[in-house]
Motif scaffolding. Structure first.
Motif, PDB file in Angstrom:
ATOM      1  N   ASN A 568       4.642 -14.491   6.392  1.00 45.74           N
ATOM      2  CA  ASN A 568       4.123 -13.127   6.411  1.00 45.74           C
ATOM      3  C   ASN A 568       3.076 -12.924   7.496  1.00 45.74           C
ATOM      4  N   SER A 573      -2.416 -11.308   8.614  1.00 51.21           N
ATOM      5  CA  SER A 573      -2.929 -11.274   7.241  1.00 51.21           C
ATOM      6  C   SER A 573      -4.431 -11.533   7.222  1.00 51.21           C
ATOM      7  N   LYS A 620       2.645  -5.311  11.172  1.00 47.02           N
ATOM      8  CA  LYS A 620       3.390  -6.171  10.256  1.00 47.02           C
ATOM      9  C   LYS A 620       4.733  -5.538   9.896  1.00 47.02           C
ATOM     10  N   THR A 621       4.733  -4.215   9.694  1.00 45.21           N
ATOM     11  CA  THR A 621       5.977  -3.532   9.349  1.00 45.21           C
ATOM     12  C   THR A 621       6.984  -3.633  10.494  1.00 45.21           C
ATOM     13  N   VAL A 624       8.442  -7.086  10.641  1.00 48.16           N
ATOM     14  CA  VAL A 624       9.448  -7.315   9.601  1.00 48.16           C
ATOM     15  C   VAL A 624      10.806  -6.759  10.042  1.00 48.16           C
ATOM     16  N   ASN A 725      10.661  -9.408   0.224  1.00 43.77           N
ATOM     17  CA  ASN A 725      10.661  -8.412   1.289  1.00 43.77           C
ATOM     18  C   ASN A 725       9.305  -7.746   1.346  1.00 43.77           C
ATOM     19  N   GLU A 726       8.476  -8.063   2.380  1.00 45.94           N
ATOM     20  CA  GLU A 726       7.118  -7.510   2.478  1.00 45.94           C
ATOM     21  C   GLU A 726       7.151  -6.017   2.729  1.00 45.94           C
ATOM     22  N   LEU A 729       6.272  -4.152  -0.357  1.00 54.57           N
ATOM     23  CA  LEU A 729       4.840  -4.146  -0.658  1.00 54.57           C
ATOM     24  C   LEU A 729       4.102  -3.153   0.224  1.00 54.57           C
ATOM     25  N   LEU A 775      -0.795  -5.423  -1.377  1.00 53.11           N
ATOM     26  CA  LEU A 775      -0.335  -6.319  -0.314  1.00 53.11           C
ATOM     27  C   LEU A 775      -0.540  -7.791  -0.652  1.00 53.11           C
ATOM     28  N   LYS A 779       1.412 -11.979  -3.495  1.00 54.38           N
ATOM     29  CA  LYS A 779       1.374 -13.232  -2.736  1.00 54.38           C
ATOM     30  C   LYS A 779       0.461 -14.260  -3.401  1.00 54.38           C
TER      31      LYS A 779
END
Length: 803
Positions: A568, A573, A620-621, A624, A725-726, A729, A775, A779
């Motif tokens: 991730n 992060s 981050k999106t 992904v 699948n982040e 989130l 988020l 995790k």
């Protein structure tokens, strides 16, 4: 140990009684050419307590006349030598031929080399621990005596009083404390402040009494000893000055020499501050069982001296003695003799001696209980009983805390002062001609509540026809329709009552009209404070969110090599957690009284922190989505545009845009604190005006744009086939974020004053908690509670579609 010291205390108190009877003329010089044999009584042991006590008795006035005055105290040759021997440093040598004043001046310099627990020294100067680091006392200082007097003045509403003092350290320190404390407390003003002449100058005394007679102050406080009072009262009687309420300091509040038929018509009704009276268990039994030893024939034996004084006899009559001189047998019955030594009904200095000796006893007891290796000093050592250092004894004295049998607590503060307490006395003249000094209350010191005054007003005798407290003010309260106009050159207590002008004037913006509409009153201020419940809750939530961010950051760093953290994008992060921590902390800028720097910083810090946070989510999106496309045939080329450098650069670029918006806003039209008087008539609401509304809108609009873009991308990628699948989130977190801020706008607009700031802080905290939990909650759940799912296979496994 405590039992032994109890015996030492009773012996020392007996020593106090005995020496009080010693009085003789003072020799022109004191020669200490040999060691003086002290009167000592002690049991075998390694600790001996030395004491210095009063060395004189005072004579009394003749009934109804001033023909015989009390003599000033004189020290006998034996008393001076005894004091010198007690304080003498064995390694030093006193010069011969030195007069007594110089001798005692030398003593004062040596006091700092001794552990002293005083029972009678009241000067406030002795609270200076820089000059007197080893000085403790069980009697309150004059500073507390002054504050106790002020409490009495405030209780009876006496705002216009006279003050007479002696011209020594005692009086001068009192005058200084009184003037400063009276002004700070708003308790009143001094009508006059006069110093009583040292040698009884009749012209000066006449001037002072004439001033008292012409003054409108009906209350007079006197801080001087009884000898100065005798000199003053002679002139008061001569001028027949009546109608005054006397307030006595501790130095003369219980002086029997003033309680005579000549003076009581003037002094009855006096209120005074007196040393706390207490009871000393076992003292009467001790005094009754005292008996001289038959085998002990030393002339300096204090028991024999005491016996000779009480029974007016001699164990060894002198050769030139008169035939009427009685020889002591040692079999006399002490309980059959009336003597002042057996009157224990009014123990005041003696009670302070009792507390002082027991303070030393408890300190020594605690020192002797010390176990090697568990001591309070360096390397957990204990004090050496045979070579005790001063600072070690100071340590144990500072820790003393006990309650006497009379119910008084004894402990010392950082200045060496005990918990202060005084009795309040009232002089009453009984119908049979006797004088009685009655306890009518007390005043105690408290660290939390200041001075606590307790008065039984029904027990007080007032020396006035009305039998009520006198009224002592410089100016009476102004009637309706008039206002106070201060007299030029006079204290604030003195004013004229001037009729109001018919012309009405508006109060300034920071003031509003009183209910009577006769003067302007300063308005109360209102802002979101750290001290109110709402501010406390928001502050606690902010600090809690910051703490959670730190904890999660520590978890991710500790598990940074696991697939869950690496899959991730661990760098983003970490940066996201840091930005969330800034989001929580920036909410603190909205709490407290608005100032220029907080108004300028609060929205800038808020805007930059949230853009940094949303930028990390947006990148981050995008990553992904790029990783999913790269997993398809021919899609590997898309990842080269989203490497680590590009990710950091994108976050930096998006955040820099917000920083530029904030800079332009602050330079062009900066937010500033503002006193809003429109919400309430009687309140001033402190708030921050945003300055440029365009800048404010652009800052919020930019955050909303990035949040909306992140939400759309995450929503489109929510069905990607990874087990973890982040994008799901991120979709959920951005949904919470947008919902909070959409609800914020109407709530912010409709909230007045400090509640607008509270709404904004609530929105910041709610959105920050939403992002943090959505988020990082799942995790942390897998990392900490389900480690079997923290594998590459579990995270990258594909869903299979069954047909």
């Amino acid at each position: 140990m405590l039992g032994f010291l109890k015996a030492c205390f009773l012996i020392s108190l007996f020593f106090f009684y005995l020496l009080s009877s010693c009085s003789s003329s003072l020799p022109p010089s004191c020669n200490l050419q040999k060691e003086f044999l002290l009167n000592e009584m002690h049991k075998p042991g390694d600790v001996v307590l030395g004491g210095l006590f009063e060395l004189h008795l005072t004579s009394v006035l003749d009934e109804g006349t001033f023909t015989s005055e009390p003599q000033q105290p004189h020290c006998s040759e034996r008393a001076v030598c005894a004091s010198t021997e007690l304080l003498r440093d064995p390694s030093s040598h006193w010069d011969c031929g030195r007069n007594v004043l110089n001798l005692f001046y030398s003593f004062s310099n040596r006091y700092i080399h001794l552990n002293l627990v005083s029972y009678y020294a009241t000067c406030s100067c002795l609270s200076d621990q820089q000059r007197f680091p080893t000085f403790f006392r069980t009697i309150p200082s004059d500073a507390f005596q002054v504050r106790a007097m002020i409490q009495i003045l405030k209780y009876f509403g006496w705002t216009w009083v006279g003050l007479l003092i002696s011209g020594d350290d005692y009086g001068l320190h009192v005058a200084q404390s009184f003037q400063s404390d009276l002004l700070q407390s708003g308790g009143g003003c001094l009508a006059y402040l006069e110093v009583l002449p040292w040698e009884g100058d009749q012209n000066e005394l006449r001037r002072i009494v004439e001033l008292m007679k012409t003054s409108t102050a009906r209350v007079v406080m006197v801080f001087a000893n009884k000898f100065r009072m005798i000199q003053l009262m002679k002139e008061v009687v001569r001028q027949n000055l009546t109608g005054l309420q006397w307030i006595a300091s501790e130095a003369w509040s219980a002086a029997s020499v003033l309680q005579t038929p000549v003076l009581m018509p003037y002094l009855r009704g006096t209120l005074g501050i007196a040393i706390r009276r207490g009871e000393i268990p076992g003292l009467m039994d001790f005094l009754l069982q005292i008996h001289p030893e038959e085998t002990d024939n030393k002339q300096t034996n204090m028991v024999r001296q005491y016996w000779e004084y009480v029974f007016q006899c001699k164990f060894k009559p002198t050769e030139k003695a008169e035939s009427s001189e009685t020889k002591c047998t040692g079999q006399e019955q002490i309980n059959n003799v009336e003597t002042e030594f057996l009157d224990l009904s009014n123990l005041r200095p003696e009670y302070n001696i009792y507390k002082a000796v027991y303070a030393l006893a408890y300190a020594l007891h605690n020192m002797l209980q010390c176990e090697p290796g568990r001591g309070p000093f360096s390397r957990n050592s204990c004090a050496n009983q045979k070579s005790l250092e001063l600072w070690q004894m100071v340590h144990y004295l500072t820790a003393v805390n006990f309650t006497t049998s009379f119910g008084d607590q004894v402990s010392f503060d950082e200045n060496g002062d005990a918990i202060p307490i005084y009795d309040i006395m009232n002089w009453q003249w009984l119908p049979d001609g006797r004088t009685e000094v009655v306890n009518v209350g007390d005043v105690k010191g408290s660290e939390s509540k200041g001075e606590e005054l307790l008065l039984h007003e029904d027990k007080i005798f007032w020396n006035f026809e009305s039998k009520k407290p006198p009224r002592s003010v410089c100016s009476e309260s102004c009637p309706a329709g008039t206002r106070m106009a201060r007299k030029k050159g006079q204290p604030v207590c003195c004013y004229d009552c001037v009729p109001y002008s018919l012309e009405c004037k508006s109060c300034p913006s920071d003031f509003w009209s009183s209910p009577q509409r006769d003067h302007c009153v300063l308005k109360k201020t209102e802002f979101l404070s750290y001290n109110e419940p709402l501010g406390i809750c928001l502050t606690t939530s902010s600090l809690l969110g910051t703490f959670i961010c730190v904890v999660i950051l520590g978890v991710f760093i500790h598990h940074r090599q696991t697939p869950m953290v690496r899959a991730n994008n661990s760098e983003l992060s970490f940066l996201l957690l840091v930005s969330l921590k800034f989001c929580f902390l920036c909410s603190l800028l909205f709490i407290g009284q608005p100032r220029l720097w907080t108004c300028q910083l609060r929205h800038a810090a808020f805007g930059i922190s949230f853009v940094l946070c949303v930028s990390c989510i947006l990148v981050k999106t995008v990553v992904v989505v790029a990783v999913f496309k790269a997993s398809k045939p021919g899609g590997g080329a898309s990842l080269k545009w989203f490497g680590a450098v590009q990710q950091r650069g994108t976050v930096f670029l998006l955040t820099s845009i917000q920083a530029a918006i904030c800079t332009v806003w602050l330079v062009s039209s900066s937010p500033a604190p503002h006193k809003n008087t429109q919400y309430h008539k009687d309140k001033i609401v402190y708030e921050c005006v945003v300055g440029s509304k365009v800048g404010f809108a652009v800052l919020f609009g930019y955050i909303g744009l990035l949040a909306l873009l992140s939400f759309l991308l995450a929503f489109l990628a929510r069905n990607l086939p990874d087990n973890f699948n982040e994008a799901k989130l991120i979709t959920f977190s951005m949904l919470i974020f947008c919902a909070v801020w959409v609800a914020f706008v109407p709530a912010y607009i409709n909230s007045p004053g400090k509640y607008a700031d509270a709404v904004e802080v609530f929105a910041i905290l709610a959105s920050s908690f939403g992002l943090l939990m959505a988020l990082f909650g799942p995790k942390c759940y897998i990392i900490l509670l389900r480690p079997e799912r923290n594998t590459k296979k579990a995270i990258m496994g594909r869903k299979t579609n069954k047909k």
